[in-house]
Design a protein around this motif. Structure first.
Motif, PDB file in Angstrom:
ATOM      1  N   THR A  35      22.088 -17.778 -26.766  1.00  0.00           N
ATOM      2  CA  THR A  35      21.054 -16.843 -27.195  1.00  0.00           C
ATOM      3  C   THR A  35      19.814 -17.655 -27.556  1.00  0.00           C
ATOM      4  O   THR A  35      19.858 -18.881 -27.619  1.00  0.00           O
ATOM      5  CB  THR A  35      21.510 -16.032 -28.429  1.00  0.00           C
ATOM      6  OG1 THR A  35      21.817 -16.940 -29.498  1.00  0.00           O
ATOM      7  CG2 THR A  35      22.729 -15.178 -28.103  1.00  0.00           C
ATOM      8  N   THR A  36      18.723 -16.960 -27.826  1.00  0.00           N
ATOM      9  CA  THR A  36      17.514 -17.615 -28.303  1.00  0.00           C
ATOM     10  C   THR A  36      17.424 -17.361 -29.803  1.00  0.00           C
ATOM     11  O   THR A  36      17.501 -16.207 -30.249  1.00  0.00           O
ATOM     12  CB  THR A  36      16.262 -17.042 -27.605  1.00  0.00           C
ATOM     13  OG1 THR A  36      16.409 -17.256 -26.199  1.00  0.00           O
ATOM     14  CG2 THR A  36      15.002 -17.712 -28.092  1.00  0.00           C
ATOM     15  N   ARG A  38      16.349 -16.402 -33.242  1.00  0.00           N
ATOM     16  CA  ARG A  38      15.337 -15.403 -33.591  1.00  0.00           C
ATOM     17  C   ARG A  38      14.225 -15.975 -34.450  1.00  0.00           C
ATOM     18  O   ARG A  38      13.115 -15.460 -34.445  1.00  0.00           O
ATOM     19  CB  ARG A  38      16.005 -14.200 -34.274  1.00  0.00           C
ATOM     20  CG  ARG A  38      16.639 -14.512 -35.601  1.00  0.00           C
ATOM     21  CD  ARG A  38      17.561 -13.390 -36.074  1.00  0.00           C
ATOM     22  NE  ARG A  38      18.227 -13.786 -37.301  1.00  0.00           N
ATOM     23  CZ  ARG A  38      19.248 -14.626 -37.370  1.00  0.00           C
ATOM     24  NH1 ARG A  38      19.745 -15.141 -36.257  1.00  0.00           N
ATOM     25  NH2 ARG A  38      19.801 -14.928 -38.529  1.00  0.00           N
ATOM     26  N   TYR A  69      24.800 -14.841 -33.582  1.00  0.00           N
ATOM     27  CA  TYR A  69      24.447 -14.548 -32.193  1.00  0.00           C
ATOM     28  C   TYR A  69      24.150 -13.072 -32.000  1.00  0.00           C
ATOM     29  O   TYR A  69      23.325 -12.705 -31.168  1.00  0.00           O
ATOM     30  CB  TYR A  69      25.471 -15.086 -31.195  1.00  0.00           C
ATOM     31  CG  TYR A  69      26.833 -14.455 -31.196  1.00  0.00           C
ATOM     32  CD1 TYR A  69      27.091 -13.312 -30.463  1.00  0.00           C
ATOM     33  CD2 TYR A  69      27.898 -15.031 -31.887  1.00  0.00           C
ATOM     34  CE1 TYR A  69      28.350 -12.745 -30.425  1.00  0.00           C
ATOM     35  CE2 TYR A  69      29.157 -14.483 -31.853  1.00  0.00           C
ATOM     36  CZ  TYR A  69      29.385 -13.332 -31.130  1.00  0.00           C
ATOM     37  OH  TYR A  69      30.634 -12.773 -31.106  1.00  0.00           O
ATOM     38  N   ASN A  72      20.645 -12.679 -33.136  1.00  0.00           N
ATOM     39  CA  ASN A  72      19.754 -13.208 -32.098  1.00  0.00           C
ATOM     40  C   ASN A  72      19.614 -12.230 -30.936  1.00  0.00           C
ATOM     41  O   ASN A  72      18.526 -12.065 -30.384  1.00  0.00           O
ATOM     42  CB  ASN A  72      20.248 -14.564 -31.603  1.00  0.00           C
ATOM     43  CG  ASN A  72      20.086 -15.648 -32.642  1.00  0.00           C
ATOM     44  OD1 ASN A  72      19.327 -15.523 -33.598  1.00  0.00           O
ATOM     45  ND2 ASN A  72      20.830 -16.734 -32.474  1.00  0.00           N
ATOM     46  N   ILE A  73      20.714 -11.583 -30.559  1.00  0.00           N
ATOM     47  CA  ILE A  73      20.680 -10.592 -29.475  1.00  0.00           C
ATOM     48  C   ILE A  73      19.787  -9.419 -29.868  1.00  0.00           C
ATOM     49  O   ILE A  73      19.031  -8.905 -29.045  1.00  0.00           O
ATOM     50  CB  ILE A  73      22.108 -10.117 -29.107  1.00  0.00           C
ATOM     51  CG1 ILE A  73      22.851 -11.238 -28.382  1.00  0.00           C
ATOM     52  CG2 ILE A  73      22.064  -8.838 -28.281  1.00  0.00           C
ATOM     53  CD1 ILE A  73      24.347 -10.990 -28.216  1.00  0.00           C
ATOM     54  N   VAL A  79      20.155 -13.374 -22.471  1.00  0.00           N
ATOM     55  CA  VAL A  79      21.124 -14.415 -22.819  1.00  0.00           C
ATOM     56  C   VAL A  79      21.574 -15.134 -21.555  1.00  0.00           C
ATOM     57  O   VAL A  79      21.240 -14.723 -20.438  1.00  0.00           O
ATOM     58  CB  VAL A  79      22.364 -13.829 -23.550  1.00  0.00           C
ATOM     59  CG1 VAL A  79      21.964 -13.122 -24.827  1.00  0.00           C
ATOM     60  CG2 VAL A  79      23.143 -12.877 -22.643  1.00  0.00           C
TER      61      VAL A  79
END
Length: 131
Positions: A35-36, A38, A69, A72-73, A79
């Motif tokens: 994930t990236t 946040r 995660y 983050n999603i 993703v």
């Protein structure tokens, strides 16, 4: 979250973050969700279990909305998932209306048992794969 679930979270999470995840994410055949972050914007890789079904990858988050995660999603649904050593891009969907306990019965047994044993608020996640 019940007291028991909170206790499990406080015991298991530090172990996973400091020992389990760093070791597992280096194993070439371990499934990993990227994930990236946040806040940081950096890639965050989490080893996990799940199963590919057609063009989707299914998993159950053991701590639901509390999992980093999952947070983050919520911020960025784009993703990547490493399955059997190959990376796939995709879009993650949080499915609070899905029955996570029933979903676990369709996923790999060992991981599902671990999620049931240590998890608190379970949440189903589906990643629609692009590649």
């Amino acid at each position: 979250m019940t007291r028991y679930a909170e206790l499990k979270y406080r015991i298991v999470t530090p172990f996973q973050r400091r020992i389990g995840n760093p070791v597992l994410r280096r194993l070439p055949m371990q499934t990993v969700l990227e994930t990236t972050g946040r806040k940081s914007g950096l890639p965050r890789r989490t080893p996990l279990g799940g199963r590919r079904v057609g063009d989707s990858f299914w998993l159950v988050s053991e701590y639901g909305e509390r999992s980093q995660y999952v947070r983050n999603i919520r911020a960025d649904a784009r993703v990547r998932v490493r399955i059997r050593g190959r990376w796939y891009s995709g879009t993650a969907h949080l499915l609070p209306d899905d029955d996570p306990r029933a979903r676990l019965k369709t996923l790999p047994r060992l991981n599902s048992a671990a999620v049931r044993a240590v998890g608190g608020r379970l949440l189903t996640v589906r990643v629609d794969l692009e590649d």
